[in-house]
Design a protein around this motif. Sequence first.
Motif: not given
Length: 133
Positions: A102-109, A37-39, A20-28, A73-74
Amino acid sequence: MKIHIRMLATMLFCMGCIGSACGAATSCHADALDSAGYARAIQAVRDLPELAQWSRSHRFPVAFGESMDKQLRLRGRCYWSVSVYANRPERMELWQIFYVEANGKRVLVQDPVSGVAISLEQWRSQADKSRMV
């Protein structure tokens, strides 16, 4: 008895935090507003040659949809949505929605017809075909 109940309650709380929200880092599900991260995701989109070409094709400022974009999450991975607009005086005109891992290595459109996230390579291929017509 009270100790067992307290231990059980603690275990249940911890188990609930895992998914749940306690695991926010993995919840996307983070919002883009003021997110580092958005920047980084915006910078990845700014580095695309297609963005530079598109921004030169009109006289309007380029704007990003920070207030609407978010992490999601995709395909089992976390991505930032990055909406790109032409900031026209009468309206914001959407050009494209990108999804940056999130790691910036892949871009989808986001495919403008189907709404499905496609690879950058597939999007470029479609753009090349449309210029040939």
